[in-house]
Design a protein around this motif. Structure first.
Motif, PDB file in Angstrom:
ATOM      1  N   UNK A 135       0.841  -1.205   0.000  1.00  0.00           N
ATOM      2  CA  UNK A 135       0.000   0.000   0.000  1.00  0.00           C
ATOM      3  C   UNK A 135       0.876   1.255   0.000  1.00  0.00           C
ATOM      4  N   UNK A 136       1.894   1.268   0.863  1.00  0.00           N
ATOM      5  CA  UNK A 136       2.746   2.446   0.970  1.00  0.00           C
ATOM      6  C   UNK A 136       3.576   2.655  -0.305  1.00  0.00           C
ATOM      7  N   UNK A 137       3.993   1.548  -0.883  1.00  0.00           N
ATOM      8  CA  UNK A 137       4.764   1.646  -2.119  1.00  0.00           C
ATOM      9  C   UNK A 137       3.915   2.276  -3.226  1.00  0.00           C
ATOM     10  N   UNK A 138       2.670   1.808  -3.350  1.00  0.00           N
ATOM     11  CA  UNK A 138       1.770   2.389  -4.359  1.00  0.00           C
ATOM     12  C   UNK A 138       1.571   3.873  -4.121  1.00  0.00           C
ATOM     13  N   UNK A 139       1.354   4.210  -2.846  1.00  0.00           N
ATOM     14  CA  UNK A 139       1.123   5.604  -2.464  1.00  0.00           C
ATOM     15  C   UNK A 139       2.338   6.458  -2.833  1.00  0.00           C
ATOM     16  N   UNK A 140       3.521   5.946  -2.522  1.00  0.00           N
ATOM     17  CA  UNK A 140       4.757   6.675  -2.795  1.00  0.00           C
ATOM     18  C   UNK A 140       4.882   7.000  -4.289  1.00  0.00           C
ATOM     19  N   UNK A 141       4.666   5.981  -5.133  1.00  0.00           N
ATOM     20  CA  UNK A 141       4.824   6.218  -6.569  1.00  0.00           C
ATOM     21  C   UNK A 141       3.755   7.164  -7.097  1.00  0.00           C
ATOM     22  N   UNK A 142       2.554   7.060  -6.518  1.00  0.00           N
ATOM     23  CA  UNK A 142       1.484   7.967  -6.945  1.00  0.00           C
ATOM     24  C   UNK A 142       1.865   9.408  -6.604  1.00  0.00           C
ATOM     25  N   UNK A 143       2.337   9.620  -5.374  1.00  0.00           N
ATOM     26  CA  UNK A 143       2.734  10.968  -4.949  1.00  0.00           C
ATOM     27  C   UNK A 143       3.886  11.481  -5.823  1.00  0.00           C
ATOM     28  N   UNK A 144       4.890  10.635  -5.995  1.00  0.00           N
ATOM     29  CA  UNK A 144       6.061  11.047  -6.780  1.00  0.00           C
ATOM     30  C   UNK A 144       5.655  11.474  -8.191  1.00  0.00           C
ATOM     31  N   UNK A 145       4.717  10.723  -8.768  1.00  0.00           N
ATOM     32  CA  UNK A 145       4.288  11.041 -10.122  1.00  0.00           C
ATOM     33  C   UNK A 145       3.659  12.433 -10.182  1.00  0.00           C
ATOM     34  N   UNK A 146       2.922  12.767  -9.118  1.00  0.00           N
ATOM     35  CA  UNK A 146       2.220  14.059  -9.079  1.00  0.00           C
ATOM     36  C   UNK A 146       3.188  15.211  -8.857  1.00  0.00           C
ATOM     37  N   UNK A 147       4.178  15.015  -7.990  1.00  0.00           N
ATOM     38  CA  UNK A 147       4.935  16.184  -7.546  1.00  0.00           C
ATOM     39  C   UNK A 147       6.337  16.308  -8.121  1.00  0.00           C
TER      40      UNK A 147
END
Ligand code: UDP
Ligand code: MG
Length: 320
Positions: A135-147
């Motif tokens: 879950x955290x890994x998915x969240x991390x990549x999602x955030x990174x993609x946005x910012x």
């Protein structure tokens, strides 16, 4: 025609249990390919017999070299050191625990010869990982993609083959805080992703705990994005607008309806709320200041205690 040279860079930290097997498997593959090769083991301040095993291998096989750090500097520093010492026309970076399968090197070379500059492996499944980590890994990549502007590919591993020009580009990024997933993507070039299955390490233990992964994720964001600073500003602006509205309301109310003294709870709430936000914003700011602090010191990214070159002994004075 002279054969081209392939450098294999292997960061190792307390890997005595798996090194013999790793070397055996790697050698099998390297003997098959049409390249001269050197294997650069970077001993990242291991406390076990890792360095001794590599030294012994060096006496038997002159294509092996050892860069021993004065203490544990972390895998990123290990990769950087390995690339610094590498002489190959192409360089491959891989883990020593056989999670990066040596056979893949054959495919990687094929793509390099086809004209790609970099070949990277990417996991297609996340077998053997717990749900929280996923879950955290998915969240991390999602955030990174946005910012960030730098595209990170989820599941991409530190198992990479690069041409010399890519290696030189990576070494030209002198930053102290090295988030290599970001750096590899930032330099660009023509990249090929090979999909691989997740493999358990052959022996020994992983050096990653959940907290170290979280720290790594924060490092990545700090190194490749200033969006958190902008978010702080936005939050500040929003709260200012909100409190200004509140102020107007209070003044208007006082003018037309007279002052009502009981207001303690609302004042306390407002003070605490604003105070909290301010601390968070200062905290974010400090994270960046701390990074600047480390960059400005420009300390070496690693310190070599011992260097045994492939072929002969060297003095190990390489600038980093
Ligand atoms: N490693 C290193 N320095 C460290 C931690 C790890 O050089 O401080 C090396 C380790 O020996 C291995 C690779 O980095 O070759 C990957 O480490 P590990 O297997 O612990 O990570 P995981 O595969 O679980 O992500
Ligand atoms: Mg591993």
């Amino acid at each position: 025609m002279e054969k081209k040279l392939l450098s294999v860079v292997v960061p190792c930290y307390n890997e005595e249990k798996v090194l013999d097997l790793f070397y055996y498997e790697l050698e099998k593959v390297l003997d098959k390919i049409e390249y001269e090769y050197e294997i650069i083991f970077v001993d990242d301040g291991s406390k076990d017999g890792t360095a001794e095993i590599i030294k012994k291998k060096n006496t038997l096989d002159k294509r092996i070299s050892l860069v021993s750090f004065s203490r544990n500097f972390g895998k990123e520093a290990g990769i950087y050191a390995g690339l610094t010492y590498s002489k190959g026309d192409i360089v491959v970076v891989m883990d020593s625990d056989l999670q990066h399968q040596p056979e893949v090197i054959v495919d990687m070379i094929k793509y390099i010869e086809e004209g790609y500059d970099t070949v990277t492996t990417k996991r297609v499944d996340r077998k053997g990982e717990n749900v929280i980590k996923k879950v955290f890994s998915n969240l991390f990549y999602r955030i990174m993609q946005k910012i960030t502007d730098t595209e990170l590919v989820q599941g991409a591993q530190d198992f990479r083959m690069m041409k010399r020009n890519v290696v030189d580009a990576i070494l030209s990024l002198k930053e102290y805080n090295r988030f290599s997933k970001g750096i590899f993507s930032w330099v660009g070039f023509k990249v090929k992703y090979i999909e691989v299955k997740t493999i358990e390490r052959a022996a020994g233990e992983t050096k990653w705990s959940f907290s170290s992964l979280l720290k790594y994720a924060i490092e990545g964001i700090l190194a490749f994005s200033t969006v958190p600073l902008r978010i702080s500003t936005m939050v500040g602006i929003l709260i200012s607008i909100f409190s200004f509205g509140l102020l107007v309301q209070i003044i208007v109310k006082a003018l037309f309806l007279g002052t009502d003294v009981p207001g303690y709870p609302s004042i306390m709430t407002a003070i605490l709320f604003i105070g909290g936000i301010q601390l968070i914003v200062i905290g974010i700011l400090s994270e960046y200041v701390a990074k600047i602090y480390y960059e400005i010191k420009a300390r070496p990214k690693f310190i070599v205690r011992d260097y045994i070159a492939s072929g002969q002994n060297g003095d190990g004075n390489i600038e980093n």
